[in-house]
Enzyme design. Structure first.
Site, mmCIF file in Angstrom:
data_model
loop_
_atom_site.group_PDB
_atom_site.id
_atom_site.type_symbol
_atom_site.label_atom_id
_atom_site.label_comp_id
_atom_site.label_asym_id
_atom_site.label_seq_id
_atom_site.Cartn_x
_atom_site.Cartn_y
_atom_site.Cartn_z
ATOM 1 N N ARG A 1 0.833 -1.285 -0.100
ATOM 2 C CA ARG A 1 0.037 -0.187 -0.126
ATOM 3 C C ARG A 1 0.692 1.332 0.148
ATOM 4 O O ARG A 1 0.325 2.230 -0.491
ATOM 5 C CB ARG A 1 -1.018 0.158 1.171
ATOM 6 C CG ARG A 1 -1.799 1.351 1.321
ATOM 7 C CD ARG A 1 -2.752 1.430 2.383
ATOM 8 N NE ARG A 1 -2.272 0.942 3.513
ATOM 9 C CZ ARG A 1 -1.700 1.883 4.517
ATOM 10 N NH1 ARG A 1 -1.527 3.185 4.054
ATOM 11 N NH2 ARG A 1 -1.418 1.430 5.714
ATOM 12 N N TYR B 1 -12.441 16.493 -17.876
ATOM 13 C CA TYR B 1 -13.155 15.465 -17.488
ATOM 14 C C TYR B 1 -14.241 15.552 -16.291
ATOM 15 O O TYR B 1 -14.057 16.291 -15.283
ATOM 16 C CB TYR B 1 -12.077 14.450 -17.173
ATOM 17 C CG TYR B 1 -12.951 13.452 -16.648
ATOM 18 C CD1 TYR B 1 -13.743 12.312 -17.556
ATOM 19 C CD2 TYR B 1 -12.572 12.677 -15.187
ATOM 20 C CE1 TYR B 1 -14.202 11.311 -16.875
ATOM 21 C CE2 TYR B 1 -13.258 11.420 -14.788
ATOM 22 C CZ TYR B 1 -14.104 10.812 -15.622
ATOM 23 O OH TYR B 1 -14.845 9.731 -15.092
ATOM 24 N N ASP C 1 -3.241 17.612 -17.166
ATOM 25 C CA ASP C 1 -3.852 16.592 -17.599
ATOM 26 C C ASP C 1 -3.506 16.287 -18.925
ATOM 27 O O ASP C 1 -4.359 17.017 -19.938
ATOM 28 C CB ASP C 1 -5.328 16.387 -17.237
ATOM 29 C CG ASP C 1 -5.731 15.011 -17.302
ATOM 30 O OD1 ASP C 1 -5.311 14.119 -18.054
ATOM 31 O OD2 ASP C 1 -6.990 14.780 -16.719
ATOM 32 N N LYS D 1 -6.220 5.092 -19.809
ATOM 33 C CA LYS D 1 -6.644 5.004 -21.082
ATOM 34 C C LYS D 1 -5.381 4.634 -21.707
ATOM 35 O O LYS D 1 -5.270 3.482 -22.121
ATOM 36 C CB LYS D 1 -6.812 6.801 -21.368
ATOM 37 C CG LYS D 1 -7.886 7.174 -20.318
ATOM 38 C CD LYS D 1 -9.198 6.619 -20.559
ATOM 39 C CE LYS D 1 -10.401 7.022 -19.830
ATOM 40 N NZ LYS D 1 -10.446 7.403 -18.303
HETATM 41 C C1 PLP Z 1 -9.105 13.501 -19.379
HETATM 42 C C2 PLP Z 1 -9.225 12.611 -17.971
HETATM 43 N N1 PLP Z 1 -8.614 12.681 -17.042
HETATM 44 C C3 PLP Z 1 -9.105 11.906 -15.938
HETATM 45 C C4 PLP Z 1 -9.796 10.865 -15.911
HETATM 46 C C5 PLP Z 1 -10.188 10.135 -14.710
HETATM 47 O O1 PLP Z 1 -9.143 8.769 -15.003
HETATM 48 P P1 PLP Z 1 -9.820 7.228 -13.951
HETATM 49 O O2 PLP Z 1 -11.156 6.961 -14.995
HETATM 50 O O3 PLP Z 1 -8.893 6.604 -14.433
HETATM 51 O O4 PLP Z 1 -9.839 7.735 -12.811
HETATM 52 C C6 PLP Z 1 -10.401 10.553 -17.143
HETATM 53 C C7 PLP Z 1 -11.281 9.372 -17.203
HETATM 54 O O5 PLP Z 1 -12.175 9.234 -18.123
HETATM 55 C C8 PLP Z 1 -10.108 11.400 -18.373
HETATM 56 O O6 PLP Z 1 -10.838 11.178 -19.517
#
Ligand code: PLP
Length: 390
Positions: free
Chosen positions: A59, A111, A183, A208
């Site tokens: 962890r 997101y 991001d 992704k």
């Molecule tokens: C651009 C982006 N950032 C962050 C996330 C969050 O990722 P996770 O689903 O792995 O928690 C997503 C999820 O779709 C995303 O598209």
């Protein structure tokens, strides 16, 4: 290659640090264990106090499989260090808790889960959060003057593929003593290197493109060791380290990242061009199209335009949904970045629940379909879209 030349990205994806495997496997070994045994209490104390090895308790991320994938992730973004997480949201949460306590300013759309965390959850913990969309960017300096230690931006954005100038944002954040976190999930490290452009941290939903096969949920955060140290404390407290199995699979996926993303780029460009010429498509949002408003900036700060694009159809929300329903090769699913093509109507998924006014402010409509272009032959994907649109 000379001994001192830095290996290129595709090489770093494969050759950065692996724990030595006594049997000689070229793969990152899987240490499927929660804990590690020590020969004495003195030896465990050495590790707890940082004088011993780095394996202790899974962890904490103190597991060789997690460490190995983190070394790879750091190499991929050319960062000093990286932390792996159980999801992209886990990475963002730990980042905001560690570095956003003075306030987070979110630039542009993001997101839906990120927006919810920033708009609802963090303020409940007393963390002030503010939002500026692309056309309101001149408000940023004023907001930072009021307080705000962290600027967060997603570029390209979901689903309108808006492009933000990372170098300019870094300069504005730094001028006010704030950090910039990017991001870069849509772009991937193959197409965009935010740290080289001046950002302090890069976050990925590794679920992704880094994972790339829709079979793992993980997150990644890259930056300097000093920036990541307090984030590590939050990851430990939240219990949001990824499992060794996930890291083992992620290490496998990183080996093919460059070839996958190059093909995603080429296929998405072909689909975008075909759809741009289609009479039932009003607009194509794709940074690689010369006619796209963000193209010049994207061409400057990205080395490829990615596998994501959004179509705005000449149809209402129901007609648009009907087109998605007729697609055979694009599965209707809310994720992206896997080998298989996916489609979503953002108003029914990522941006569901936003008011009409808020959708309009963000330039999102029911006529939009977001495509994650997979690794099928692009000619088949275009034929599938043309049939569904007919
Ligand atoms: C651009 C982006 N950032 C962050 C996330 C969050 O990722 P996770 O689903 O792995 O928690 C997503 C999820 O779709 C995303 O598209």
């Amino acid at each position: 290659m000379s001994r001192h030349e830095r290996p290129k990205l595709a090489t770093r994806c494969i050759h950065v640090e692996k724990p030595a495997d006594p049997h000689g496997s070229p793969r990152t070994p899987l240490y499927d264990t929660t804990t590690f045994a020590f020969p004495s209490t003195g030896a465990i104390l050495d590790t707890v106090e940082g004088r011993g090895g780095s394996s202790l308790y899974t962890r904490y991320g103190m597991n060789p499989t997690i460490r190995a994938v983190e070394a790879k992730l750091a190499g991929v973004e050319d960062a000093e260090a990286a932390l792996a997480f159980a999801s992209g949201m886990a990475a963002e949460t730990a980042l905001f808790l560690a570095h956003g306590r003075e306030g987070v300013v979110c630039v542009g759309d993001a997101y839906g889960g990120t927006l919810e965390l920033l708009a609802e959850d963090l303020p409940r913990l007393g963390i002030p959060t503010r939002f500026v969309l692309g056309p309101e960017l001149d408000r940023l300096d004023g907001l930072l003057a009021e307080g705000g230690g962290l600027v967060f931006v997603e570029t390209p954005t979901n689903p309108a593929l808006e492009i933000f100038d990372i170098a300019a944002l870094a300069e504005r954040a730094h001028a006010r003593g704030a950090l910039l976190a990017v991001d870069s999930t849509f772009a991937t490290p193959v197409n965009q290197q935010p740290l080289a452009l001046g950002a302090d941290a890069v976050v990925h939903s590794a679920t992704k493109y880094l994972g790339g096969h829709s079979d793992l949920t993980a997150g990644a955060l890259m930056g300097s060791r000093a920036l990541l140290d307090p984030v590590w404390g939050w990851r430990k407290a939240l219990g949001s380290a990824p499992s060794p199995e996930t890291c083992h699979r992620l290490a496998r996926s990183l080996g093919t990242l460059v070839v996958r993303v190059r093909q995603h780029n080429a296929a998405a460009a072909a689909v975008a061009e075909a759809m741009d010429a289609h009479p039932r498509v009003r607009r194509v949002f794709y940074p690689g199209l010369v006619s796209f408003p963000g193209h010049a900036l994207a061409a400057r700060q990205m080395s490829g335009f990615g596998g994501m694009l959004t179509l705005e159809l000449d149809a209402d929300a129901r007609g648009t949904a009907a087109v998605a329903d007729r697609l055979r090769l694009f599965a209707i699913a809310p994720s992206l970045g896997g080998v298989e093509s996916l489609v979503t109507q953002p108003v029914t998924t990522t941006h569901h629940g936003l008011s009409e006014g808020e959708l309009e402010r963000r330039g999102i409509s029911g006529s939009m379909l977001r495509l994650s272009v997979g690794l099928e032959d692009p000619e088949d994907l275009i034929a599938d879209l043309e049939e569904a649109l007919a």
